[in-house]
Design an enzyme around this catalytic site. Sequence first.
Site, mmCIF file in Angstrom:
data_model
loop_
_atom_site.group_PDB
_atom_site.id
_atom_site.type_symbol
_atom_site.label_atom_id
_atom_site.label_comp_id
_atom_site.label_asym_id
_atom_site.label_seq_id
_atom_site.Cartn_x
_atom_site.Cartn_y
_atom_site.Cartn_z
ATOM 1 N N ASP A 14 6.697 -54.145 -31.896
ATOM 2 C CA ASP A 14 7.021 -55.226 -32.838
ATOM 3 C C ASP A 14 7.577 -56.380 -32.003
ATOM 4 O OD1 ASP A 14 7.703 -56.516 -35.377
ATOM 5 O OD2 ASP A 14 9.775 -56.016 -34.945
ATOM 6 N N SER A 15 7.773 -57.532 -32.640
ATOM 7 C CA SER A 15 8.412 -58.650 -31.941
ATOM 8 C C SER A 15 9.857 -58.308 -31.585
ATOM 9 C CB SER A 15 8.404 -59.886 -32.833
ATOM 10 O OG SER A 15 9.155 -59.617 -34.003
ATOM 11 N N GLY A 47 7.053 -65.066 -35.974
ATOM 12 C CA GLY A 47 6.688 -65.646 -37.271
ATOM 13 C C GLY A 47 6.505 -67.144 -37.310
ATOM 14 N N CYS A 77 4.181 -54.582 -36.937
ATOM 15 C CA CYS A 77 4.572 -55.965 -37.200
ATOM 16 C C CYS A 77 3.467 -56.609 -38.041
ATOM 17 C CB CYS A 77 4.708 -56.682 -35.864
ATOM 18 S SG CYS A 77 5.003 -58.450 -35.988
ATOM 19 N N THR A 79 3.136 -59.784 -38.782
ATOM 20 C CA THR A 79 2.703 -61.041 -38.175
ATOM 21 C C THR A 79 1.662 -60.782 -37.087
ATOM 22 O OG1 THR A 79 4.959 -61.822 -38.560
ATOM 23 C CG2 THR A 79 3.576 -63.165 -37.130
ATOM 24 N N CYS A 190 7.419 -57.989 -43.947
ATOM 25 C CA CYS A 190 7.799 -58.113 -42.539
ATOM 26 C C CYS A 190 8.600 -56.858 -42.240
ATOM 27 C CB CYS A 190 8.654 -59.366 -42.342
ATOM 28 S SG CYS A 190 9.526 -59.428 -40.756
ATOM 29 N N THR A 191 8.319 -56.219 -41.106
ATOM 30 C CA THR A 191 8.953 -54.919 -40.852
ATOM 31 C C THR A 191 10.456 -55.028 -40.601
ATOM 32 O OG1 THR A 191 8.224 -55.097 -38.541
ATOM 33 C CG2 THR A 191 6.865 -53.770 -40.036
HETATM 34 N N1 DGL Z 1 8.652 -57.902 -37.805
HETATM 35 C C1 DGL Z 1 7.662 -58.917 -37.811
HETATM 36 C C2 DGL Z 1 6.716 -58.740 -39.007
HETATM 37 O O1 DGL Z 1 6.555 -57.649 -39.521
HETATM 38 C C3 DGL Z 1 7.995 -60.366 -37.699
HETATM 39 C C4 DGL Z 1 9.270 -60.896 -37.228
HETATM 40 C C5 DGL Z 1 9.072 -62.130 -36.387
HETATM 41 O O2 DGL Z 1 8.947 -63.255 -36.929
HETATM 42 O O3 DGL Z 1 9.012 -61.953 -35.178
HETATM 43 O O4 DGL Z 1 6.093 -59.682 -39.437
#
Ligand code: DGL
Length: 287
Positions: A14-15, A47, A77, A79, A190-191
């Site tokens: 993930d990010s 994001g 993630c 995104t 968003c996770t």
């Molecule tokens: N956790 C990420 C998602 O599911 C995004 C968070 C970010 O903007 O980095 O979209």
Amino acid sequence: MLPTLPDAPIGIFDSGVGGLSVLRHIRAQLPHEHLIYFADSGFAPYGDKPEHVVTERVLAIGAFLVERGAKAIVVACNTATVAAIAALRARYPGMPIVGVEPGLKPAASASRNGVVGVLATERTLAGAKFLLLRDQIAAATGARFLLQPCHGLADQIEFGTLDSNETDALLRRFILPLLDEGADTLVLGCTHYPLVQASIERVIAAATDRPVTLIDTGEAVARQLARLLAAGGIVRSTTDVPARLDGYTSASSTALSSAFTGLLGIDPPVHEVAADGAGGMLIGQNN
Ligand code: DGL
């Protein structure tokens, strides 16, 4: 030498720490699997970045996981999935790759009045893959989707400020207009957001007596991963060596370690990875 396939790890990324909301379901459903979790916190948030930048990061992380022998990849993630899962699949055609997309279909089924709020990043909500999914589910079910970009919310969670006045204020700003428009179901698209589910529930309860259903797809993603591993005959069944989890981060190992402890109550080894701006990766000294 790389381990044999069933014994090879599953790479999850993930990010930042948001993917831990997916990792917890993977650990519960596949307790014997070796796992690598990569938090790209040095490049978070994804994001508000252009699609090509997110895609470049996704391909660099994919290469990193494949070099470590990953037998499957989970893009934990929304995104990154919306922006780049097609590019990742094209790069590794034989590899089981599971992504996370906002749960519009389960939300449309759960909604009683057909009004569904979708909380997600700006990049997810602007992605062609997401908009196509929205149009398909809306046409098939008649549901009306209210798209709410949540600028700054993933950052707030990334900084570990899960239970704070600032986080509650952001949640109120994003959620109350959706409730005012009649949404009876909210998609956590968003996770990072399931990590503040308790605060989301508190904000809703303070605003309305109506029941509001929250949709999180983490468990379904873990189920899909289990299905793909079984179909490929690469489930790890040996239990003589305990399943291992290793964390990697492109920011500070202390932040990822505290997230593992605070959110999941575990303390796996965490390694820092130096990442350059071009998307290449160099392994840190404490690897
Ligand atoms: N956790 C990420 C998602 O599911 C995004 C968070 C970010 O903007 O980095 O979209």
